[in-house]
Structure formats: structure tokens, C-alpha cells
Write an enzyme that holds these catalytic residues in place. Structure first.
Site, PDB file in Angstrom:
ATOM      1  N   HIS A 156       0.817  -1.215   0.000  1.00 24.89           N
ATOM      2  CA  HIS A 156       0.000   0.000   0.000  1.00 24.89           C
ATOM      3  C   HIS A 156       0.846   1.259   0.000  1.00 24.89           C
ATOM      4  O   HIS A 156       0.403   2.313   0.429  1.00 24.89           O
ATOM      5  CB  HIS A 156      -1.036  -0.008   1.122  1.00 24.89           C
ATOM      6  CG  HIS A 156      -2.028  -1.110   0.958  1.00 24.89           C
ATOM      7  ND1 HIS A 156      -2.881  -1.190  -0.114  1.00 24.89           N
ATOM      8  CD2 HIS A 156      -2.270  -2.201   1.705  1.00 24.89           C
ATOM      9  CE1 HIS A 156      -3.619  -2.281  -0.009  1.00 24.89           C
ATOM     10  NE2 HIS A 156      -3.265  -2.912   1.080  1.00 24.89           N
ATOM     11  N   ASP A 161       4.130  -1.746  -3.897  1.00 27.69           N
ATOM     12  CA  ASP A 161       3.086  -2.429  -4.669  1.00 27.69           C
ATOM     13  C   ASP A 161       3.529  -2.666  -6.109  1.00 27.69           C
ATOM     14  O   ASP A 161       3.212  -3.700  -6.703  1.00 27.69           O
ATOM     15  CB  ASP A 161       1.790  -1.627  -4.645  1.00 27.69           C
ATOM     16  CG  ASP A 161       1.043  -1.777  -3.331  1.00 27.69           C
ATOM     17  OD1 ASP A 161       1.526  -2.473  -2.427  1.00 27.69           O
ATOM     18  OD2 ASP A 161      -0.055  -1.183  -3.208  1.00 27.69           O
TER      19      ASP A 161
END
Length: 178
Positions: A156, A161
Site C-alpha cells: 500500500h 506495490d
């Protein structure tokens, strides 16, 4: 395949009402993540009229990016041309390309630029092809399914990511070819 894998963190879910607060991207060449070739920046979120757009508390809890963290960050108008130059004419990859690509199209349009990668690939769609009997295809589950062994510390946040997405993309493509 040579691609740029990218991820965005935002103030919400709407490309028209919300803003980008972080961009992270890295290059994958010949199935390998190029460690030295990445792009990462926090972005100070602004409304269309130039006012600071606060990051809602519930959103801060998801990605961990606070209003204080972006207070001195550059505006999107200052970093978007650099990001587009980093992408260049490479195909792009994202997990749920509809979300990230939608934000990029809206942001580019607002700043008089064009988001038109040569191709867009989506690891969520690829996951559905490789694992058609599975119901869930979010990035956490996909990473577990592919035994990527990442730690939650980088999740996140855009570059973390993007890294998980890049590794998932490589493994999904290997499975589709093999």
C-alpha cells in the site's frame, strides 16, 4: 517483455474528484526487475482550482501517507512530465489497470498531457486467466498464490506495490507461456 510496472496511491477512488498522492514505478527487462531503474515520488494533492486536497483519515489508514508527508511534496504538474518520460514508449503494467490508468488519463488531461502507453497489461486480468476457478484476485492474495514471499511493510505504498505487481506479472506470464 520489457515493461514499466507502476502503482498509484490516491486520496480516494474517483479519478475526477480525487488526486494522486504517490507514484511508484519500475522497469522489467527480459523477465527481471531492474533494481536501479525506478521512479518514486510523493505528490501534493491539489483540486482543479489549486487548493490543497486533504487526504481523508480512512484513506491515510490504508496507505499510510499523511497530509504532513505531502505538505512539501511537489505538485503533480511538476512530476507528471518526468513520470511520462520514465514510461516513454514502454508498455505499462498495473494491478487493476482500470483504476491506475484511469487516474493517469484524468491527471494527464487536466495538465494538458497525454497518457497513451503503447499497451496496458493488468495483473488482475492475468490472474483471472491463470486461476479461473479462484474468486479473489487482489494483490495480497495473488502474491500468496504465487508464493512471492513479500513482507507487508512495503504494501500500500506505490513502489512496494509496483514491485509485488512486477514479480506477479513475470510469474503470471511464465505460467501463460508454459
Amino acid at each position: 517483455m520489457n515493461v514499466v510496472v507502476f502503482d498509484l496511491e490516491t486520496t480516494g477512488l474517483s479519478p475526477e474528484r480525487d488526486a494522486i498522492v504517490e507514484i511508484g514505478a519500475l522497469r522489467v527487462r527480459d523477465g527481471r526487475v531492474e533494481e536501479g531503474e525506478h521512479f518514486q515520488t510523493l505528490v501534493r494533492p491539489l483540486t482543479a482550482t489549486g487548493e490543497v486536497l486533504p487526504i481523508p483519515w480512512r484513506v491515510q489508514q490504508v496507505h499510510g501517507i499523511s497530509n504532513e508527508m505531502v505538505r512539501a511534496a511537489p505538485h503533480l504538474a511538476d512530476v507528471l512530465p518526468d513520470f511520462l518520460a520514465f514510461v516513454g514508449d514502454s508498455p505499462v503494467v498495473a494491478h487493476n489497470i482500470g483504476f491506475d490508468g484511469g487516474f493517469m488519463r484524468a491527471a494527464a488531461r487536466r495538465h494538458g498531457l497525454v497518457w497513451s502507453p503503447t499497451a496496458e497489461h493488468c495483473t488482475m486480468r492475468l490472474s483471472r486467466q491463470v486461476f479461473p476457478r479462484e474468486r479473489t484476485h487482489n494483490l495480497d492474495v495473488l502474491a500468496q498464490r504465487l508464493d512471492l514471499g513479500f513482507t507487508r511493510g512495503g504494501r500500500h505504498r506505490s513502489l512496494g506495490d509496483a514491485r509485488v505487481t512486477a514479480e506477479a506479472f513475470v510469474r503470471l506470464m511464465e505460467r501463460l507461456r508454459g
